[in-house]
Write a protein that holds these residues in place. Structure first.
Motif, mmCIF file in Angstrom:
data_model
loop_
_atom_site.group_PDB
_atom_site.id
_atom_site.type_symbol
_atom_site.label_atom_id
_atom_site.label_comp_id
_atom_site.label_asym_id
_atom_site.label_seq_id
_atom_site.Cartn_x
_atom_site.Cartn_y
_atom_site.Cartn_z
ATOM 1 N N GLN A 1 0.845 -1.191 0.000
ATOM 2 C CA GLN A 1 0.000 0.000 0.000
ATOM 3 C C GLN A 1 0.881 1.240 0.000
ATOM 4 O O GLN A 1 1.721 1.400 0.868
ATOM 5 C CB GLN A 1 -0.894 -0.007 1.238
ATOM 6 N N HIS B 1 -6.381 1.384 4.125
ATOM 7 C CA HIS B 1 -7.471 0.405 3.998
ATOM 8 C C HIS B 1 -8.352 0.506 5.245
ATOM 9 O O HIS B 1 -8.011 1.204 6.202
ATOM 10 C CB HIS B 1 -6.930 -1.021 3.801
ATOM 11 N N SER C 1 -9.044 -2.035 7.077
ATOM 12 C CA SER C 1 -8.736 -3.163 7.975
ATOM 13 C C SER C 1 -8.434 -2.765 9.424
ATOM 14 O O SER C 1 -8.699 -3.567 10.329
ATOM 15 C CB SER C 1 -7.596 -3.993 7.388
ATOM 16 N N GLN D 1 -10.973 -3.698 11.945
ATOM 17 C CA GLN D 1 -11.131 -5.046 12.520
ATOM 18 C C GLN D 1 -10.745 -5.016 13.997
ATOM 19 O O GLN D 1 -11.487 -5.462 14.871
ATOM 20 C CB GLN D 1 -10.230 -6.053 11.791
ATOM 21 N N ARG E 1 -4.507 6.226 -0.768
ATOM 22 C CA ARG E 1 -3.221 5.696 -1.219
ATOM 23 C C ARG E 1 -2.639 6.609 -2.293
ATOM 24 O O ARG E 1 -3.390 7.261 -3.026
ATOM 25 C CB ARG E 1 -3.378 4.287 -1.816
ATOM 26 N N GLN F 1 -13.502 1.901 0.825
ATOM 27 C CA GLN F 1 -13.459 0.460 1.083
ATOM 28 C C GLN F 1 -14.591 0.124 2.021
ATOM 29 O O GLN F 1 -15.134 0.992 2.704
ATOM 30 C CB GLN F 1 -12.135 0.063 1.742
ATOM 31 N N GLU G 1 -14.871 -2.819 4.931
ATOM 32 C CA GLU G 1 -14.322 -3.970 5.622
ATOM 33 C C GLU G 1 -15.465 -4.844 6.109
ATOM 34 O O GLU G 1 -16.559 -4.347 6.395
ATOM 35 C CB GLU G 1 -13.522 -3.469 6.847
ATOM 36 N N PHE H 1 -2.285 -11.708 2.145
ATOM 37 C CA PHE H 1 -2.370 -10.508 2.990
ATOM 38 C C PHE H 1 -1.731 -10.875 4.315
ATOM 39 O O PHE H 1 -1.903 -12.012 4.774
ATOM 40 C CB PHE H 1 -3.830 -10.080 3.215
ATOM 41 N N PHE I 1 -2.575 -10.134 7.189
ATOM 42 C CA PHE I 1 -3.544 -10.268 8.287
ATOM 43 C C PHE I 1 -4.538 -11.393 8.102
ATOM 44 O O PHE I 1 -5.445 -11.563 8.916
ATOM 45 C CB PHE I 1 -4.276 -8.942 8.520
ATOM 46 N N THR I 2 -4.411 -12.148 7.001
ATOM 47 C CA THR I 2 -5.293 -13.316 6.827
ATOM 48 C C THR I 2 -4.462 -14.514 6.374
ATOM 49 O O THR I 2 -3.454 -14.364 5.680
ATOM 50 C CB THR I 2 -6.385 -13.040 5.771
ATOM 51 N N GLY J 1 -10.634 -8.345 -1.396
ATOM 52 C CA GLY J 1 -9.648 -9.210 -0.765
ATOM 53 C C GLY J 1 -10.333 -9.882 0.411
ATOM 54 O O GLY J 1 -11.327 -9.369 0.925
ATOM 55 N N SER J 2 -9.805 -11.036 0.837
ATOM 56 C CA SER J 2 -10.478 -11.732 1.938
ATOM 57 C C SER J 2 -9.557 -12.789 2.532
ATOM 58 O O SER J 2 -8.466 -13.032 2.017
ATOM 59 C CB SER J 2 -11.750 -12.418 1.421
ATOM 60 N N GLY J 3 -10.012 -13.397 3.582
ATOM 61 C CA GLY J 3 -9.255 -14.505 4.152
ATOM 62 C C GLY J 3 -9.686 -14.817 5.571
ATOM 63 O O GLY J 3 -10.563 -14.148 6.136
ATOM 64 N N ALA K 1 -12.390 -12.247 7.311
ATOM 65 C CA ALA K 1 -12.501 -10.816 7.037
ATOM 66 C C ALA K 1 -12.448 -10.619 5.531
ATOM 67 O O ALA K 1 -11.932 -11.476 4.803
ATOM 68 C CB ALA K 1 -11.361 -10.053 7.709
ATOM 69 N N PHE K 2 -13.010 -9.518 5.108
ATOM 70 C CA PHE K 2 -12.856 -9.155 3.693
ATOM 71 C C PHE K 2 -12.776 -7.645 3.598
ATOM 72 O O PHE K 2 -13.188 -6.920 4.522
ATOM 73 C CB PHE K 2 -14.016 -9.695 2.835
ATOM 74 N N GLY K 3 -12.226 -7.167 2.488
ATOM 75 C CA GLY K 3 -12.174 -5.726 2.257
ATOM 76 C C GLY K 3 -12.479 -5.486 0.798
ATOM 77 O O GLY K 3 -11.718 -5.884 -0.077
#
Ligand code: PHE
Length: 357
Positions: free
Chosen positions: A155, A175, A177, A180, A220, A233, A235, A274, A276-277, A301-303, A324-326
């Motif tokens: 980023q 983001h 995130s 979270q 960004r 975004q 989240e 990512f 974080f996932t 994005g997710s995970g 989580a997803f974003g």
């Protein structure tokens, strides 16, 4: 006509030629001022006999009163004319049609946000809001992305001079995130359930699942037809004792089909990374028909939330698990309405924006 009658008459005529209050005051000075004609006549009485002084004085006084009456009359006439003029200038034509003020409307991205909130709300998700100026810890470190880790360069972050109250570097969140961890902290405070990382102790009783979406602005260093330095975004986070990757698939698929009002939409979970996932996936969608048919379009994005992130939330990763997803609401708006340049959303051109009302 004696000299006094003539004087009064000439004063009257002189006043009549004054068209403004200032002109009238000048004219007045010629008759009743310090060196005005009436004053001169008064002075000229010095050599008269007492008897003549009395009659002459009374006559001059009468003339003076007549001049002053003429002056007052003219003053009033000028004031009346001015008022008349004023009223005319301000006249309101009640028969003219009114000026139209459009009712205005919501921005297309706001419409998308509301749509997202409505759909996830119906699945039991809370909606949370958080700061756009974020600390290093929430934006990166708490998300298993330590200082100097190469993943931070995924980023292109805007950094801010100065630090937070607790001395942490600040950035414009790249983001959503960080929400979270922020939301998890608030949730735990509310339900009195958590994990003290120093003692390793769990505290509190059973806690309802954390189920939230956090839409908002993100930033960004990036700018072209599909990237804007300010973008949006949303989240999503669902954390509980038994929340799996399968739940992510079910929830996100239901969301996409509802959002695009298309039950034949196809989703693909493509392996990704990512910090974080783990595991992580990009979510792509494909429309079965229409102008975009046959193309995979990345929407999120997710995970599965990384155990280190669960720990930073203040929870025991042995007890809590989830996903989580974003996703990008700007992108969803473009796809939904067939807009091909993201910048149109932020130019503020009313001709473009009014099409969404
Ligand atoms: N924050 C990630 C990004 O901005 C998206 C994401 C969110 C990925 C949550 C996984 C889980 O690209």
């Amino acid at each position: 006509m004696n000299d006094l009658d003539t004087l009064v008459e000439s004063a009257r005529q002189r006043f009549a030629t004054a068209h403004t209050p200032a002109e009238l005051e000048n004219a007045k000075a010629q008759f009743v001022g310090k060196s005005g004609r009436l004053t001169e006549l008064m002075k000229g009485m010095a050599q008269l006999s007492p008897e003549d002084k009395r009659t002459r004085g009374a006559a001059i006084n009468a003339a003076k009163q007549a001049v002053e009456a003429a002056l007052a009359q003219r003053r009033q006439a000028l004031a009346d004319a001015e008022l008349e003029q004023h009223l005319k200038a301000e006249a309101l034509d009640v028969t003219l049609p009114g000026r139209q003020h459009g009712r205005g409307g919501l921005h297309p991205v706001t419409l998308t946000m509301e749509r997202i909130e409505g759909i996830f709300g119906s699945m039991g998700f809370d909606v949370a809001d958080g700061p756009e100026i974020e600390t290093d810890w929430f934006s990166f470190t708490s998300l298993n992305n330590p200082p100097n880790h190469p993943a931070r360069s995924m980023q292109d972050t805007f950094y801010i001079d100065g630090t937070s109250a607790d001395g942490l570097p600040l950035n414009l969140r790249p983001h959503t995130s960080p929400m979270q961890v922020r939301y998890a902290h608030a949730h735990i405070r509310k339900y009195g359930n958590g994990f003290d990382p120093r003692s390793g102790q769990l505290y509190g009783g059973p806690m309802p699942d954390i189920r939230v979406i956090a839409p908002g602005r993100t930033y960004r260093v990036d700018s072209d037809a599909t990237h804007s330095p300010m973008f949006h975004q949303c989240e999503g986070l669902w954390l509980g004792e038994n929340v799996s990757f399968k739940d992510l698939k079910v929830v996100f698929t239901a969301f996409c089909k509802t959002f695009f009002e298309n039950d034949d939409l196809v989703l693909r979970f493509r392996p990704s990374f990512f910090p974080f996932t783990e595991p992580s996936a990009e979510i792509d969608i494909q429309f079965p028909s229409g102008p975009l048919a046959g193309r995979w379009l990345e929407v999120s994005g997710s995970g599965q939330v990384h155990p280190n992130v669960v720990r930073n939330m203040g929870l025991d990763p042995e007890c809590y698990i989830g996903f989580a997803f974003g996703m990008g609401p700007d992108r969803l708006t473009m796809l939904r309405y067939g807009v091909n340049d993201l910048r149109l959303f932020f130019d503020g051109d009313i001709r473009f924006l009014s099409q969404f009302q």
